[in-house]
Design a protein around this motif. Structure first.
Motif, PDB file in Angstrom:
ATOM      1  N   TRP A   1       0.879  -1.172   0.000  1.00 31.49           N
ATOM      2  CA  TRP A   1       0.000   0.000   0.000  1.00 31.49           C
ATOM      3  C   TRP A   1       0.914   1.218   0.000  1.00 31.49           C
ATOM      4  N   ALA A   2       0.958   1.923  -1.110  1.00 31.25           N
ATOM      5  CA  ALA A   2       1.908   3.020  -1.277  1.00 31.25           C
ATOM      6  C   ALA A   2       1.231   4.356  -1.034  1.00 31.25           C
ATOM      7  N   SER A   3       1.955   5.435  -1.352  1.00 37.29           N
ATOM      8  CA  SER A   3       1.427   6.775  -1.097  1.00 37.29           C
ATOM      9  C   SER A   3       0.208   7.047  -1.962  1.00 37.29           C
ATOM     10  N   ILE A   4      -0.671   7.927  -1.492  1.00 35.79           N
ATOM     11  CA  ILE A   4      -1.852   8.280  -2.260  1.00 35.79           C
ATOM     12  C   ILE A   4      -1.443   9.056  -3.492  1.00 35.79           C
ATOM     13  N   ARG A   5      -2.350   9.119  -4.471  1.00 35.64           N
ATOM     14  CA  ARG A   5      -2.004   9.629  -5.791  1.00 35.64           C
ATOM     15  C   ARG A   5      -1.617  11.091  -5.791  1.00 35.64           C
ATOM     16  N   ASN A   6      -2.149  11.894  -4.904  1.00 39.08           N
ATOM     17  CA  ASN A   6      -1.794  13.310  -4.918  1.00 39.08           C
ATOM     18  C   ASN A   6      -0.653  13.619  -3.962  1.00 39.08           C
ATOM     19  N   GLY A   7       0.160  12.593  -3.654  1.00 43.14           N
ATOM     20  CA  GLY A   7       1.383  12.829  -2.914  1.00 43.14           C
ATOM     21  C   GLY A   7       1.186  12.925  -1.422  1.00 43.14           C
ATOM     22  N   VAL A   8       2.038  13.689  -0.783  1.00 43.59           N
ATOM     23  CA  VAL A   8       2.027  13.807   0.676  1.00 43.59           C
ATOM     24  C   VAL A   8       1.221  15.026   1.077  1.00 43.59           C
ATOM     25  N   THR A   9       0.162  14.780   1.813  1.00 45.21           N
ATOM     26  CA  THR A   9      -0.619  15.886   2.376  1.00 45.21           C
ATOM     27  C   THR A   9      -0.726  15.602   3.857  1.00 45.21           C
ATOM     28  N   GLY A  10      -0.879  16.603   4.665  1.00 43.55           N
ATOM     29  CA  GLY A  10      -0.924  16.289   6.070  1.00 43.55           C
ATOM     30  C   GLY A  10      -1.363  17.421   6.950  1.00 43.55           C
ATOM     31  N   THR A  11      -1.387  17.139   8.232  1.00 42.93           N
ATOM     32  CA  THR A  11      -1.703  18.140   9.244  1.00 42.93           C
ATOM     33  C   THR A  11      -0.444  18.395  10.054  1.00 42.93           C
ATOM     34  N   GLY A  12      -0.324  19.580  10.592  1.00 42.43           N
ATOM     35  CA  GLY A  12       0.888  19.932  11.302  1.00 42.43           C
ATOM     36  C   GLY A  12       1.944  20.430  10.328  1.00 42.43           C
ATOM     37  N   SER A  13       2.988  21.043  10.857  1.00 43.51           N
ATOM     38  CA  SER A  13       4.009  21.624   9.993  1.00 43.51           C
ATOM     39  C   SER A  13       5.310  21.781  10.743  1.00 43.51           C
ATOM     40  N   TRP A  14       6.407  21.430  10.083  1.00 47.69           N
ATOM     41  CA  TRP A  14       7.715  21.672  10.679  1.00 47.69           C
ATOM     42  C   TRP A  14       8.080  23.161  10.601  1.00 47.69           C
ATOM     43  N   ARG A  15       7.258  23.971   9.909  1.00 48.34           N
ATOM     44  CA  ARG A  15       7.542  25.399   9.788  1.00 48.34           C
ATOM     45  C   ARG A  15       7.125  26.178  11.036  1.00 48.34           C
ATOM     46  N   SER A  16       6.342  25.565  11.912  1.00 48.67           N
ATOM     47  CA  SER A  16       5.773  26.315  13.022  1.00 48.67           C
ATOM     48  C   SER A  16       6.006  25.591  14.331  1.00 48.67           C
ATOM     49  N   ASN A  17       6.252  26.350  15.387  1.00 47.14           N
ATOM     50  CA  ASN A  17       6.409  25.760  16.714  1.00 47.14           C
ATOM     51  C   ASN A  17       5.082  25.302  17.302  1.00 47.14           C
ATOM     52  N   GLU A  18       3.971  25.608  16.602  1.00 43.81           N
ATOM     53  CA  GLU A  18       2.667  25.194  17.107  1.00 43.81           C
ATOM     54  C   GLU A  18       2.490  23.681  17.022  1.00 43.81           C
ATOM     55  N   TYR A  19       3.270  23.025  16.153  1.00 43.67           N
ATOM     56  CA  TYR A  19       3.098  21.599  15.917  1.00 43.67           C
ATOM     57  C   TYR A  19       4.416  20.874  16.105  1.00 43.67           C
ATOM     58  N   ASP A  20       4.354  19.683  16.627  1.00 39.13           N
ATOM     59  CA  ASP A  20       5.523  18.829  16.636  1.00 39.13           C
ATOM     60  C   ASP A  20       5.236  17.501  15.945  1.00 39.13           C
ATOM     61  N   VAL A  21       4.086  17.432  15.250  1.00 38.67           N
ATOM     62  CA  VAL A  21       3.683  16.223  14.541  1.00 38.67           C
ATOM     63  C   VAL A  21       3.120  16.615  13.181  1.00 38.67           C
ATOM     64  N   PHE A  22       3.484  15.884  12.138  1.00 46.77           N
ATOM     65  CA  PHE A  22       2.796  16.042  10.866  1.00 46.77           C
ATOM     66  C   PHE A  22       2.432  14.659  10.346  1.00 46.77           C
ATOM     67  N   SER A  23       1.583  14.610   9.349  1.00 51.59           N
ATOM     68  CA  SER A  23       1.046  13.339   8.874  1.00 51.59           C
ATOM     69  C   SER A  23       1.376  13.111   7.408  1.00 51.59           C
ATOM     70  N   VAL A  24       1.602  11.850   7.090  1.00 50.46           N
ATOM     71  CA  VAL A  24       1.779  11.401   5.712  1.00 50.46           C
ATOM     72  C   VAL A  24       0.682  10.375   5.438  1.00 50.46           C
ATOM     73  N   PHE A  25       0.083  10.424   4.234  1.00 51.23           N
ATOM     74  CA  PHE A  25      -1.055   9.567   3.949  1.00 51.23           C
ATOM     75  C   PHE A  25      -0.741   8.534   2.870  1.00 51.23           C
ATOM     76  N   LEU A  26      -1.184   7.317   3.127  1.00 52.76           N
ATOM     77  CA  LEU A  26      -1.029   6.196   2.198  1.00 52.76           C
ATOM     78  C   LEU A  26      -2.401   5.705   1.766  1.00 52.76           C
ATOM     79  N   GLN A  27      -2.405   4.854   0.744  1.00 46.32           N
ATOM     80  CA  GLN A  27      -3.636   4.170   0.380  1.00 46.32           C
ATOM     81  C   GLN A  27      -4.108   3.327   1.565  1.00 46.32           C
ATOM     82  N   SER A  28      -5.404   3.109   1.623  1.00 46.80           N
ATOM     83  CA  SER A  28      -5.986   2.428   2.777  1.00 46.80           C
ATOM     84  C   SER A  28      -6.037   0.916   2.567  1.00 46.80           C
TER      85      SER A  28
END
Length: 436
Positions: free
Chosen positions: A278-305
């Motif tokens: 089960w590989a990455s979804i067709r539109n690539g990596v989308t997620g929540t959270g961001s390494w650009r901001s101190n508000e988050y320390d977690v981001f998500s990567v999505f794969l096919q289900s």
């Protein structure tokens, strides 16, 4: 119903072992077209027509999974070609359809000589895929349903994290079926929705609004992972894997003050005990959270289900990460003099103005970089500059990456700073994590 189930199983077994005759294939396709045409006549469905639709969907999914020839033949039927591609490249959605998780909607709105129909929905608590068909009296080029928004039936907004629209039709047609992907950044319990958007085409631009109901009948499956992986001298961590019917979410914890911005997991995948991927979804990596901001320390990567696939064991694998030093995760451009003032690792060769935006030539001798790298654009004073999109093309054996801006960059806005969403630099980090 027992007889029907036996016939379906017999048909599936026969299809796997022996390709059906041309006569039978043509008859199946013709039957499918008849069913499609009946929808436009607004006939009230009976339990018999529902069974026929279920049989046709079963045949469709079995055929796509077991024979590329069948997929090729069905893809030639107007209105079905994009569905074939969508099912073909996402095993999770194939499984959802074959397990009966697709919810038929069949709600239509007419606007003069244009009809928009919400065919059906696959949904879970974090999102939905809405399948829709546009029908016109005369063939139109570049048909599409875009500029989509969704809200609760009472008019309140929803916590939408991303919206994905289908590509326009590539030729003139009077019937075009595609999908809209809608994902939320928190669970949504609502079952009644209103979707708005514009049906566009060559010389066509009409607004539509349709209300519909869609239930979430599945609970997510959680895997507590809490396993580290190394990037350079730092430890990042896979904290959790959450499986929903539409996609699998892999949560990545970022260390405090990280050195590297992880832009893309090139080959992140889940495999079962039989080696199925089960590989990455067709539109690539989308997620929540961001390494650009101190508000988050977690981001998500999505794969096919793999929600509908029983597995004795699952393994999470990746070997390669696309990354840049986090303090250099941007490019800086002097558009007045067409100069690159800052490039993290010197991967761009030149920049030039193009309309309100800019275009750059990229060094990529292996021609492996196929991403739109440009993120948010900022003026010299820090103000955001909105963008209407970006593009990639080949010119004289050179790879050109461009970004369109919604306003002209004036002297007081220049130079501009462009955040990087992707960048052609890869780190080899072979990682294998067993899920329990």
């Amino acid at each position: 119903m027992a007889d029907l189930e036996k016939k379906l199983n017999d048909w599936a077994n026969e299809t796997v072992e022996e390709w059906p005759s041309d006569e039978r294939l043509n008859r199946s396709i013709a039957d499918g077209l008849k069913i499609k045409k009946k929808r436009h006549q607004r006939l009230k469905r009976t339990w018999r027509s529902t069974i026929v639709a279920a049989v046709m969907m079963f045949m469709f999914v079995i055929g796509v999974n077991t024979s590329p020839v069948f997929a090729e033949q069905v893809s030639k039927v107007p209105g079905f070609e994009h569905l074939v591609e969508l099912v073909k490249w996402d095993k999770g959605r194939q499984a959802a359809l074959s397990e009966g998780y697709y919810e038929e909607i069949d709600r239509s709105v007419d606007y003069g000589d244009v009809t928009l129909t919400i065919d059906g929905v696959i949904r879970d608590q974090y999102g939905m895929v809405v399948y829709h068909t546009i029908e016109t009296e005369e063939p139109i080029e570049r048909l599409n349903f875009s500029d989509v928004s969704i809200k609760r039936q009472n008019g309140e907004g929803l916590p939408v994290s991303s919206l994905g629209f289908g590509m326009p039709s590539q030729s003139e047609t009077n019937s075009y079926t595609h999908e809209t992907e809608i994902f939320f950044n928190e669970p949504v319990k609502d079952t009644k929705f209103v979707i708005e958007g514009k049906v566009k085409g060559r010389g066509l631009n009409k607004s539509f609004m349709i209300s519909f109901e869609a239930e979430n009948k599945a609970e997510p499956v959680h895997y507590d992972v809490d396993q580290p992986f190394q990037v350079g001298s730092e430890q990042y961590r896979i904290s959790e894997v959450i499986v929903n019917p539409l996609r699998t979410e892999v949560k990545v914890e970022v260390p405090e003050n990280p050195e590297w911005a992880l832009l893309n997991f090139e080959d992140l995948r889940l495999i079962n005990e039989e080696g199925e991927v089960w590989a990455s979804i067709r539109n690539g990596v989308t997620g929540t959270g961001s390494w650009r901001s101190n508000e988050y320390d977690v981001f998500s990567v999505f794969l096919q289900s793999h929600y509908f696939e029983p597995n004795d064991s699952l393994t999470l694998l990746f070997n390669e990460l696309q990354a840049v030093p986090i303090e250099n995760s941007y490019i800086k451009l002097d558009l007045a003099n067409e100069e690159i003032l800052h490039d993290p690792l010197g991967q761009f060769e030149a920049v030039e103005r193009s309309g309100n935006g800019f275009r750059m030539t990229i060094k990529d001798p292996e021609e492996r970089f196929g991403f739109g790298p440009f993120g948010q654009v900022h003026a010299e004073n820090g103000d955001k500059i909105d963008s209407s999109g970006q593009y990639m093309r080949m010119e004289e054996e050179k790879r050109i990456l461009g970004k369109k801006l919604d306003q002209n960059v004036s002297a007081d806005m220049n130079p501009i700073k462009v955040e990087l969403n992707y960048y052609p630099n890869w780190i080899q980090e072979s990682t294998r994590i067993e899920l329990k």
